[in-house]
Design an enzyme around this catalytic site. Structure first.
Site, PDB file in Angstrom:
ATOM      1  N   SER A 143       0.861  -1.178   0.000  1.00 23.39           N
ATOM      2  CA  SER A 143       0.000   0.000   0.000  1.00 23.39           C
ATOM      3  C   SER A 143       0.904   1.237   0.000  1.00 23.39           C
ATOM      4  O   SER A 143       1.753   1.380   0.871  1.00 23.39           O
ATOM      5  CB  SER A 143      -0.877  -0.036   1.255  1.00 23.39           C
ATOM      6  N   LYS A 154      -0.863  -0.847  -4.484  1.00 19.58           N
ATOM      7  CA  LYS A 154      -2.119  -0.157  -4.139  1.00 19.58           C
ATOM      8  C   LYS A 154      -1.792   1.296  -3.852  1.00 19.58           C
ATOM      9  O   LYS A 154      -0.961   1.590  -2.977  1.00 19.58           O
ATOM     10  CB  LYS A 154      -2.746  -0.831  -2.922  1.00 19.58           C
ATOM     11  N   LEU A 155      -2.431   2.197  -4.595  1.00 16.95           N
ATOM     12  CA  LEU A 155      -2.224   3.621  -4.379  1.00 16.95           C
ATOM     13  C   LEU A 155      -3.335   4.157  -3.493  1.00 16.95           C
ATOM     14  O   LEU A 155      -4.514   3.956  -3.779  1.00 16.95           O
ATOM     15  CB  LEU A 155      -2.233   4.377  -5.710  1.00 16.95           C
ATOM     16  N   LYS A 156      -2.951   4.853  -2.449  1.00 14.25           N
ATOM     17  CA  LYS A 156      -3.935   5.571  -1.642  1.00 14.25           C
ATOM     18  C   LYS A 156      -4.367   6.789  -2.450  1.00 14.25           C
ATOM     19  O   LYS A 156      -3.506   7.498  -3.012  1.00 14.25           O
ATOM     20  CB  LYS A 156      -3.309   5.990  -0.317  1.00 14.25           C
ATOM     21  N   ASP A 191      -7.156   2.825  -3.169  1.00 11.28           N
ATOM     22  CA  ASP A 191      -7.922   2.799  -1.910  1.00 11.28           C
ATOM     23  C   ASP A 191      -8.222   4.226  -1.476  1.00 11.28           C
ATOM     24  O   ASP A 191      -7.305   5.013  -1.226  1.00 11.28           O
ATOM     25  CB  ASP A 191      -7.113   2.071  -0.827  1.00 11.28           C
ATOM     26  N   ASN A 238     -10.351   5.035   1.209  1.00  8.95           N
ATOM     27  CA  ASN A 238     -10.703   5.168   2.633  1.00  8.95           C
ATOM     28  C   ASN A 238     -11.847   6.155   2.857  1.00  8.95           C
ATOM     29  O   ASN A 238     -11.736   7.075   3.681  1.00  8.95           O
ATOM     30  CB  ASN A 238      -9.476   5.561   3.473  1.00  8.95           C
ATOM     31  N   GLU A 298     -11.050   0.552  -3.777  1.00 12.80           N
ATOM     32  CA  GLU A 298     -11.403   0.137  -2.416  1.00 12.80           C
ATOM     33  C   GLU A 298     -12.083   1.286  -1.673  1.00 12.80           C
ATOM     34  O   GLU A 298     -11.570   2.410  -1.644  1.00 12.80           O
ATOM     35  CB  GLU A 298     -10.095  -0.273  -1.721  1.00 12.80           C
ATOM     36  N   ASP A 343     -13.921  -2.324   2.205  1.00 12.92           N
ATOM     37  CA  ASP A 343     -13.013  -2.567   3.332  1.00 12.92           C
ATOM     38  C   ASP A 343     -13.767  -2.157   4.608  1.00 12.92           C
ATOM     39  O   ASP A 343     -14.381  -3.005   5.270  1.00 12.92           O
ATOM     40  CB  ASP A 343     -11.711  -1.763   3.119  1.00 12.92           C
ATOM     41  N   LYS A 399     -10.153  -7.900   6.965  1.00 12.75           N
ATOM     42  CA  LYS A 399      -9.260  -7.525   8.061  1.00 12.75           C
ATOM     43  C   LYS A 399      -9.819  -8.160   9.324  1.00 12.75           C
ATOM     44  O   LYS A 399     -10.913  -7.802   9.764  1.00 12.75           O
ATOM     45  CB  LYS A 399      -9.203  -6.007   8.226  1.00 12.75           C
ATOM     46  N   GLY A 418      -4.350  -4.884   5.599  1.00 16.38           N
ATOM     47  CA  GLY A 418      -3.301  -4.674   6.590  1.00 16.38           C
ATOM     48  C   GLY A 418      -3.581  -3.428   7.404  1.00 16.38           C
ATOM     49  O   GLY A 418      -4.239  -2.495   6.927  1.00 16.38           O
TER      50      GLY A 418
END
Ligand code: NPQ
Ligand code: MG
Length: 368
Positions: free
Chosen positions: A136, A162-164, A189, A191, A214, A239, A263, A291
């Protein structure tokens, strides 16, 4: 199995570099470890993945510690048999706090499996002896900085990037990584950083053949994700929203998710995590293990979970040195882009007392 007491240990782990997500920047990992000690001298470890502040979910580490010492440990100590399945029953009466519950249940499961001489991966139904590793990558100040970070991870052998992302840091970094590094496994992702009004903007990610996007929308917005899934071609992966096996079943049935990030902390432990895996497998939904910047203790258990047959995508199960200069266990290292599934009993790793002592900020013993 009778548990005589629990040690709660707080450790402070500096990160090798700041990790920026849509919800904030982290410089240190403030971790709560739970150690269960049984009547016959066996011990078991669990790592609480709650953050110092409630930015990823509503849990936070001081709150988790309070729930563990005031509610969860007394419930376990009053059980005639501190089996993790039995402990799930009184835990279910206490609303929420899945990360606190997961830490205690994992300590119990580890103690039980160490006593039985059975590795966690075998117990859960793992079918692999190594698992592919993804990484990530945090939000950076500039595209060149991101290019350098991704190049480094690919050189180390990571099999998936995985790019935030967040509004203002999405299409441009994705395009730059895709153009520079070609046909790599790539996903993003958010968030929870977007709303359904961003659907047309998020559809601009469609040309880049991402594995998934995500958690673009808020945790409780299942209907929004279902609607978004109809407006973008990139698969949606939940997620934060997947808080239980039932939540997973519902999100799948409603068309809100076509891939699932598991998770164990978020769903209340490895038993429930396996139920999430099983529900997804039954629906043909691919899963992967997320993670939470775990130390080797939590990482070992996550790698065991990633050995299950339905975990068909590389997880955020990265090597220890992705986050920490010195881990509290023997470090997890990449070999040909994979991490070895621990083969010892229980979680299969032992914390190094010296490494633990170096980062410990507080300890507490709780018994009857
Ligand atoms: C995620 N993890 O998938 C999380 C979010 C996350 C590896 O991207 C401290 C503790 C910082 C937990 C930052 C990854 C964190 C954290 C991000 C979890 O959404
Ligand atoms: Mg995520």
């Amino acid at each position: 199995m009778k548990v005589t007491g629990f040690e709660l240990r707080r450790i402070a782990m500096p990160l090798v570099s700041p990790f920026r997500t849509s919800f904030g920047v982290e410089h240190d990992r403030d971790v709560l470890l739970v150690r269960a000690v049984t009547e016959d001298g066996a011990e078991g470890w669990g790592e609480c993945v709650a953050m110092a502040e409630p930015l990823y979910s509503s849990e936070y580490v001081d709150g988790a510690a309070e729930v563990i010492r005031r509610l969860l440990i007394p419930a376990v100590l009053s059980l005639p048999d501190a089996d993790p399945y039995r402990a799930e029953v009184p835990f279910a009466k206490i609303k929420g706090h899945p990360m606190a519950k997961a830490a205690v249940l994992t300590a119990l499961l580890d103690a039980r499996l160490r006593t039985a001489g059975l590795p966690l991966a075998s117990y859960l139904g793992g079918v692999r002896d190594r698992v592919p590793a993804g990484v990530s990558v945090g939000i950076m100040d500039s595209i060149p900085e991101l290019m350098e970070a991704v190049e480094g991870y690919l050189a180390e052998g990571y099999l998936r990037i995985k790019l935030k992302i967040q509004p203002g840091w999405d299409v441009a970094p994705v395009r730059a990584v895709r153009e520079r590094f070609g046909d790599i496994m790539l996903q993003v992702d958010a968030n929870t950083a977007y709303t359904l009004a961003d659907a047309r903007h998020l559809a601009k990610l469609d040309p880049f053949d991402l594995l998934l996007i995500e958690q673009p929308l808020p945790e409780d917005d299942i209907r929004g994700h279902a609607e978004l899934a109809r407006q973008v071609r990139t698969p949606i992966c939940l997620d934060e929203s997947i808080t239980s096996a039932r939540a997973a079943a519902d999100a799948i049935a409603l068309g809100a998710t076509s891939v699932v990030n598991i998770k164990p902390g978020r769903v209340g432990g490895y038993l429930e995590a396996r139920r999430v895996h099983d529900v997804c497998a039954a629906s043909g939904v691919p899963v992967w293990v997320g993670g939470m910047l775990e130390t080797g203790i939590g990482r070992a258990a996550n790698v065991a979970l990633a050995a299950l047959p339905g975990c068909v995508l590389p997880g955020d199960t990265s090597a220890s040195d992705r986050y920490f200069r010195r881990d509290v266990t023997a470090p997890f290292v990449l070999a040909d882009g994979h991490l070895a599934v621990p083969t010892g009993p229980g979680i299969g790793v032992d914390p190094d007392p010296d490494a633990l002592a170096e980062v410990t900020t507080a300890t507490e013993w709780i018994s009857r």
